[in-house]
Design an enzyme around this catalytic site. Structure first.
Site, PDB file in Angstrom:
ATOM      1  N   ASP A 122       0.843  -1.239   0.019  1.00  0.00           N
ATOM      2  CA  ASP A 122      -0.026  -0.036   0.129  1.00  0.00           C
ATOM      3  C   ASP A 122       1.049   1.378   0.019  1.00  0.00           C
ATOM      4  O   ASP A 122       2.193   1.107   0.249  1.00  0.00           O
ATOM      5  CB  ASP A 122      -1.059  -0.086   1.432  1.00  0.00           C
ATOM      6  CG  ASP A 122      -1.852   1.216   1.235  1.00  0.00           C
ATOM      7  OD1 ASP A 122      -2.194   1.547   0.368  1.00  0.00           O
ATOM      8  OD2 ASP A 122      -2.091   1.941   2.336  1.00  0.00           O
TER       9      ASP A 122
ATOM     10  N   CYS B 201      -4.577  -1.696  -1.630  1.00  0.00           N
ATOM     11  CA  CYS B 201      -4.823  -0.152  -1.901  1.00  0.00           C
ATOM     12  C   CYS B 201      -5.765  -0.117  -3.092  1.00  0.00           C
ATOM     13  O   CYS B 201      -5.481  -0.678  -3.919  1.00  0.00           O
ATOM     14  CB  CYS B 201      -3.272   0.371  -2.178  1.00  0.00           C
ATOM     15  SG  CYS B 201      -3.576   2.015  -2.786  1.00  0.00           S
TER      16      CYS B 201
ATOM     17  N   GLU C 203      -2.651   8.838   8.546  1.00  0.00           N
ATOM     18  CA  GLU C 203      -1.298   8.543   8.595  1.00  0.00           C
ATOM     19  C   GLU C 203      -0.730   9.665   9.735  1.00  0.00           C
ATOM     20  O   GLU C 203       0.216   9.050  10.509  1.00  0.00           O
ATOM     21  CB  GLU C 203      -0.509   9.185   7.439  1.00  0.00           C
ATOM     22  CG  GLU C 203      -0.744   8.155   6.133  1.00  0.00           C
ATOM     23  CD  GLU C 203       0.163   6.953   6.072  1.00  0.00           C
ATOM     24  OE1 GLU C 203       1.165   7.019   6.593  1.00  0.00           O
ATOM     25  OE2 GLU C 203      -0.507   5.939   5.495  1.00  0.00           O
TER      26      GLU C 203
ATOM     27  N   HIS D  55      -7.044   2.512   4.282  1.00  0.00           N
ATOM     28  CA  HIS D  55      -6.833   3.425   5.448  1.00  0.00           C
ATOM     29  C   HIS D  55      -8.280   3.418   6.153  1.00  0.00           C
ATOM     30  O   HIS D  55      -8.025   3.638   7.533  1.00  0.00           O
ATOM     31  CB  HIS D  55      -6.398   4.686   5.060  1.00  0.00           C
ATOM     32  CG  HIS D  55      -5.176   4.869   4.750  1.00  0.00           C
ATOM     33  ND1 HIS D  55      -4.461   4.447   3.458  1.00  0.00           N
ATOM     34  CD2 HIS D  55      -3.749   5.510   5.547  1.00  0.00           C
ATOM     35  CE1 HIS D  55      -3.148   4.572   3.607  1.00  0.00           C
ATOM     36  NE2 HIS D  55      -2.732   5.455   4.470  1.00  0.00           N
TER      37      HIS D  55
HETATM   38  N1  DGL Z   1      -5.116   3.140   1.388  1.00  0.00           N
HETATM   39  C1  DGL Z   1      -5.013   3.526  -0.175  1.00  0.00           C
HETATM   40  C2  DGL Z   1      -6.172   3.171  -0.942  1.00  0.00           C
HETATM   41  O1  DGL Z   1      -6.931   2.172  -0.581  1.00  0.00           O
HETATM   42  C3  DGL Z   1      -4.205   4.608  -0.749  1.00  0.00           C
HETATM   43  C4  DGL Z   1      -4.364   5.973  -0.116  1.00  0.00           C
HETATM   44  C5  DGL Z   1      -3.551   6.998  -0.548  1.00  0.00           C
HETATM   45  O2  DGL Z   1      -2.407   6.843  -0.564  1.00  0.00           O
HETATM   46  O3  DGL Z   1      -4.136   8.030  -0.813  1.00  0.00           O
HETATM   47  O4  DGL Z   1      -6.510   3.850  -1.797  1.00  0.00           O
END
Ligand code: DGL
Length: 279
Positions: free
Chosen positions: A17, A80, A159, A193
Site C-alpha cells: 500500500d 490499496c 497517517e 486506510h
Molecule cells: N490506502 C490506499 C487506498 O486504499 C491509498 C490511499 C492514498 O495513498 O491516498 O486507496
C-alpha cells in the site's frame, strides 16, 4: 529468484500500500491465515497515492511488485484501492504470481449487503474518479444506485494517527452527510486506510448502515485463492514447521507506523527496515 509456488508455506504473501492503510488488510490476513508469512511494503516515501495520476500510480505499483517478486513473494496483494483501480487491470498479467486487489471483493460484499439498493462509496480522489466501484457494482447488479464521494483529507489524518479526534469527526461528518441524506443503507470503505476510522464512521452513520470493509473482504478472497493448497489448512500438521512472520519494508522512515500497527491493529512485527524503491 524464480516464481514461488502458492503451495510453498515458507514463501511470503506479498502485500503493499502507499502507507499504513494496507495494514488493515494484513490484520485481516493474519486472522484468516494465521500460519502465513507476510512481507509488507509501505510506500511511505510517496504516500498518498490518492491524488496522483494513473500513470504514476501504475509506475509505483510496478516498482513495488517487482520488489515483492524479487523477495520471493508467492502472490501480490494490492492492499490499496487506488492502485487496485488504476494499476491492477494493466499490470496483473505481467507477473509470474497471482495479483489480487481489494476492489472486486469489496464491491461484491456491498452488493450482497444492501437491502434498499442504495450504496455509498467513499475513497480517494483517484479511486472515485476512476468510477471503478460504480462500474463493478453495476456490473454485478445494474439496478443498484451508487453514490460515490472522494474524501482526500482522510488519509493524511490517518497517517498522522488522528483516529479518534474531533477534527477527523468533523471532516467525516462533512463528507458523509450528503450521502446519508440520500438514504444509503450500505457504505463501502473504499480505501484501506478507512477501516482505522471504523468506530468514528459507525458513530456518524448509526447501526442501520452496513459498513463494507474492503480489507476484510480482500483477506477472504486471498484465503479462497490459497484454499486448494493443503498447507493452508490450519488442521494440517505440516504447518508446525512453518513460521508465521510479518516483515515490513518502508520506502522511507515513518514515525507513526509502528505505533498504529501495534496499538490500533494489534499486529506484532518481526522486522522493519527501510528500502529505497524507484528513483
Ligand atoms: N490506502 C490506499 C487506498 O486504499 C491509498 C490511499 C492514498 O495513498 O491516498 O486507496
Amino acid at each position: 529468484m524464480g516464481a514461488s509456488s502458492l503451495s510453498s508455506p515458507s514463501a511470503p504473501i506479498g502485500v503493499f500500500d502507499s502507507g499504513i492503510g494496507g495494514l488493515t488488510v494484513v490484520a485481516e490476513l493474519r486472522r484468516a491465515l494465521p500460519h502465513e508469512r507476510i512481507l509488507y511494503v509501505g510506500d511511505t516515501a510517496r504516500v498518498p497515492y490518492g491524488g496522483k495520476s494513473a500513470e504514476t500510480v501504475t509506475r509505483y505499483s510496478r516498482e513495488i511488485s517487482d520488489l515483492l517478486v524479487s523477495e520471493g513473494a508467492k502472490m501480490i496483494v494490492v492492499a490499496c484501492n487506488t492502485a487496485s483501480a488504476l494499476a491492477v487491470p494493466s499490470i496483473a498479467l505481467d507477473y509470474p504470481v497471482p495479483m489480487i486487489g481489494v476492489l472486486e471483493p469489496g464491491a461484491a460484499a456491498a452488493v450482497k449487503a444492501t437491502r434498499s439498493g442504495k450504496i455509498g462509496v467513499i475513497g480517494t480522489r483517484a479511486t472515485i474518479a476512476s468510477e471503478a466501484y460504480k462500474k463493478e457494482i453495476r456490473r454485478l447488479n445494474p439496478a443498484l444506485s451508487v453514490d460515490a464521494i472522494a474524501c482526500p483529507l482522510l488519509v493524511p489524518l490517518i497517517e498522522e494517527g488522528l483516529l479518534d479526534d474531533e477534527i477527523t469527526q468533523a471532516v467525516l461528518r462533512r463528507y458523509l452527510s450528503p450521502m446519508l441524506a440520500e438514504g444509503i443503507d450500505t457504505l463501502v470503505l473504499g480505501c484501506t486506510h478507512y477501516p482505522l476510522l471504523k468506530q468514528a464512521i459507525h458513530s456518524i452513520c448509526g447501526s442501520d448502515i452496513a459498513l463494507v470493509d474492503s480489507a476484510e473482504n480482500c483477506a477472504l478472497a486471498v484465503k479462497e485463492l490459497l484454499k486448494p493448497n493443503p498447507s493452508e489448512d490450519s488442521s494440517d500438521s505440516s504447518l508446525s514447521d512453518s513460521s508465521p512472520r510479518l516483515d515490513i519494508l518502508l520506502t522511507d522512515s515513518s514515525e507513526g507506523f509502528l505505533r498504529i500497527a501495534e496499538k490500533s491493529l494489534g499486529l506484532s512485527i518481526d522486522s522493519l527496515a527501510v528500502r529505497r524503491v524507484g528513483n
